[in-house]
Scaffold this motif. Sequence first.
Motif, PDB file in Angstrom:
ATOM      1  N   LEU A  42       1.168  -1.883   0.690  1.00  0.00           N
ATOM      2  CA  LEU A  42      -0.125  -0.065   0.729  1.00  0.00           C
ATOM      3  C   LEU A  42       0.752   1.848   0.283  1.00  0.00           C
ATOM      4  O   LEU A  42       0.888   2.499  -0.508  1.00  0.00           O
ATOM      5  CB  LEU A  42      -1.023   0.071   1.072  1.00  0.00           C
ATOM      6  CG  LEU A  42      -2.070  -0.509   0.808  1.00  0.00           C
ATOM      7  CD1 LEU A  42      -3.894  -1.058   2.461  1.00  0.00           C
ATOM      8  CD2 LEU A  42      -3.075   0.347  -0.217  1.00  0.00           C
ATOM      9  N   PRO A  43       1.805   1.290   0.576  1.00  0.00           N
ATOM     10  CA  PRO A  43       2.613   2.388   0.699  1.00  0.00           C
ATOM     11  C   PRO A  43       3.364   3.151  -0.055  1.00  0.00           C
ATOM     12  O   PRO A  43       3.334   4.593  -0.643  1.00  0.00           O
ATOM     13  CB  PRO A  43       3.648   2.562   2.083  1.00  0.00           C
ATOM     14  CG  PRO A  43       3.598   1.050   2.630  1.00  0.00           C
ATOM     15  CD  PRO A  43       2.969   0.778   1.642  1.00  0.00           C
ATOM     16  N   ILE A  46       1.061   4.385  -3.224  1.00  0.00           N
ATOM     17  CA  ILE A  46       0.099   5.983  -2.474  1.00  0.00           C
ATOM     18  C   ILE A  46       1.053   6.039  -2.958  1.00  0.00           C
ATOM     19  O   ILE A  46       0.996   8.132  -3.711  1.00  0.00           O
ATOM     20  CB  ILE A  46      -0.022   5.847  -1.071  1.00  0.00           C
ATOM     21  CG1 ILE A  46      -1.519   4.957  -0.693  1.00  0.00           C
ATOM     22  CG2 ILE A  46      -0.874   6.963  -0.945  1.00  0.00           C
ATOM     23  CD1 ILE A  46      -1.537   4.528   0.455  1.00  0.00           C
ATOM     24  N   LEU A  47       2.345   6.173  -2.686  1.00  0.00           N
ATOM     25  CA  LEU A  47       3.337   6.942  -3.131  1.00  0.00           C
ATOM     26  C   LEU A  47       3.357   7.556  -4.220  1.00  0.00           C
ATOM     27  O   LEU A  47       3.863   8.413  -5.409  1.00  0.00           O
ATOM     28  CB  LEU A  47       5.077   6.099  -2.570  1.00  0.00           C
ATOM     29  CG  LEU A  47       5.795   7.253  -2.815  1.00  0.00           C
ATOM     30  CD1 LEU A  47       6.011   8.560  -1.664  1.00  0.00           C
ATOM     31  CD2 LEU A  47       7.115   6.411  -2.417  1.00  0.00           C
ATOM     32  N   PHE A  49       1.144   6.898  -6.867  1.00  0.00           N
ATOM     33  CA  PHE A  49       0.084   7.762  -7.275  1.00  0.00           C
ATOM     34  C   PHE A  49       0.107   9.591  -6.289  1.00  0.00           C
ATOM     35  O   PHE A  49       0.011   9.971  -8.170  1.00  0.00           O
ATOM     36  CB  PHE A  49      -1.287   7.238  -6.399  1.00  0.00           C
ATOM     37  CG  PHE A  49      -2.811   8.328  -7.067  1.00  0.00           C
ATOM     38  CD1 PHE A  49      -3.095   7.907  -7.715  1.00  0.00           C
ATOM     39  CD2 PHE A  49      -3.429   8.562  -5.878  1.00  0.00           C
ATOM     40  CE1 PHE A  49      -4.189   8.906  -8.210  1.00  0.00           C
ATOM     41  CE2 PHE A  49      -4.283   9.228  -5.853  1.00  0.00           C
ATOM     42  CZ  PHE A  49      -5.031   8.814  -6.920  1.00  0.00           C
ATOM     43  N   GLN A  50       1.020   9.593  -5.408  1.00  0.00           N
ATOM     44  CA  GLN A  50       1.243  10.933  -5.102  1.00  0.00           C
ATOM     45  C   GLN A  50       2.266  11.511  -6.289  1.00  0.00           C
ATOM     46  O   GLN A  50       1.696  12.500  -6.811  1.00  0.00           O
ATOM     47  CB  GLN A  50       1.596  11.061  -4.333  1.00  0.00           C
ATOM     48  CG  GLN A  50       2.621  12.394  -3.537  1.00  0.00           C
ATOM     49  CD  GLN A  50       2.937  12.677  -2.299  1.00  0.00           C
ATOM     50  OE1 GLN A  50       3.478  11.512  -1.924  1.00  0.00           O
ATOM     51  NE2 GLN A  50       2.477  13.742  -1.680  1.00  0.00           N
ATOM     52  N   SER A  52       3.189  10.076 -10.302  1.00  0.00           N
ATOM     53  CA  SER A  52       2.467  11.035 -10.981  1.00  0.00           C
ATOM     54  C   SER A  52       1.502  12.159 -10.661  1.00  0.00           C
ATOM     55  O   SER A  52       1.209  11.736 -11.854  1.00  0.00           O
ATOM     56  CB  SER A  52       1.409   9.390 -11.097  1.00  0.00           C
ATOM     57  OG  SER A  52       0.126   8.894 -10.433  1.00  0.00           O
ATOM     58  N   LEU A  53       1.035  12.833  -9.611  1.00  0.00           N
ATOM     59  CA  LEU A  53       0.184  13.647  -9.778  1.00  0.00           C
ATOM     60  C   LEU A  53       0.905  14.709  -9.417  1.00  0.00           C
ATOM     61  O   LEU A  53       0.088  15.695 -10.114  1.00  0.00           O
ATOM     62  CB  LEU A  53      -1.055  13.646  -9.054  1.00  0.00           C
ATOM     63  CG  LEU A  53      -2.158  12.410  -9.458  1.00  0.00           C
ATOM     64  CD1 LEU A  53      -2.813  12.137  -8.217  1.00  0.00           C
ATOM     65  CD2 LEU A  53      -2.786  13.272 -10.628  1.00  0.00           C
TER      66      LEU A  53
END
Lengths: 129, 114
Positions: A42-43, A46-47, A49-50, A52-53
Amino acid sequence: MLTPNIKKNRPKNLNLFTIRLPINAVVSILHRVSGLSLFLMLPLLILAFQKSLASEASFSHVINFLNSWFMKPALIGLAWAFFHHFYAGLRHLAADVHWMTSLQKARFSGRVVLWLVAISVVIFTIVIW
Amino acid sequence: MLIKLLSKKYPGMRLWLIQRLTALVMVFYIILLLVVWLFKQPADYAGWLNFVTPIWFRFATLLFFLSLFCHAWLGVQDVLKDYIFNAELRAVLRRLVLIALWIYFIWLVFILWY
């Protein structure tokens, strides 16, 4: 009549190398393994995802990193965990509403799950490679 | 029958139901994700931003992760109960997992709205 002594003398076999798990047990333990792996990943997810944005530069950085030769096998492993947990989870939900719960049908649905996972992972591999 | 089982007398039933409901929420989100992906087919950074930015998508994503965290919390607890026999170590790990999930949640709110 059972005495504690007789209970103690029952044959035991806990040697993991000689126990052959039935297919339902295989699907079940892999459901657990895949679920735990997804939780542990998970971490990183999420990392990614962050990052990439965050900006155009960090977006392409993430894409390049995920496209590297050493990350692709990891992604395939993650995809396996996802697909197995997904299909085996649907099978659990089916069992909860008493669908396909006889031993024979459960064995069949277990095989279906393993095949669906295999096909999905192969398609995923082809798509990302 | 089901309502009766969900009363305070049987707390395990509620957890069981939460595990299933959160699973269903995630299944619907994943289908939604696939459909929207096929429609928009984001190919670059602009496309990706365009994919993530709509307010309904942010809320759906947050709901998905909220479900995931509840689902993972129940699942990991079961795993800890089965394999960690030392009660103190298990309590520590349990707390660590809970803290981690809260951090992930706040992190995601931050990512989705800033």
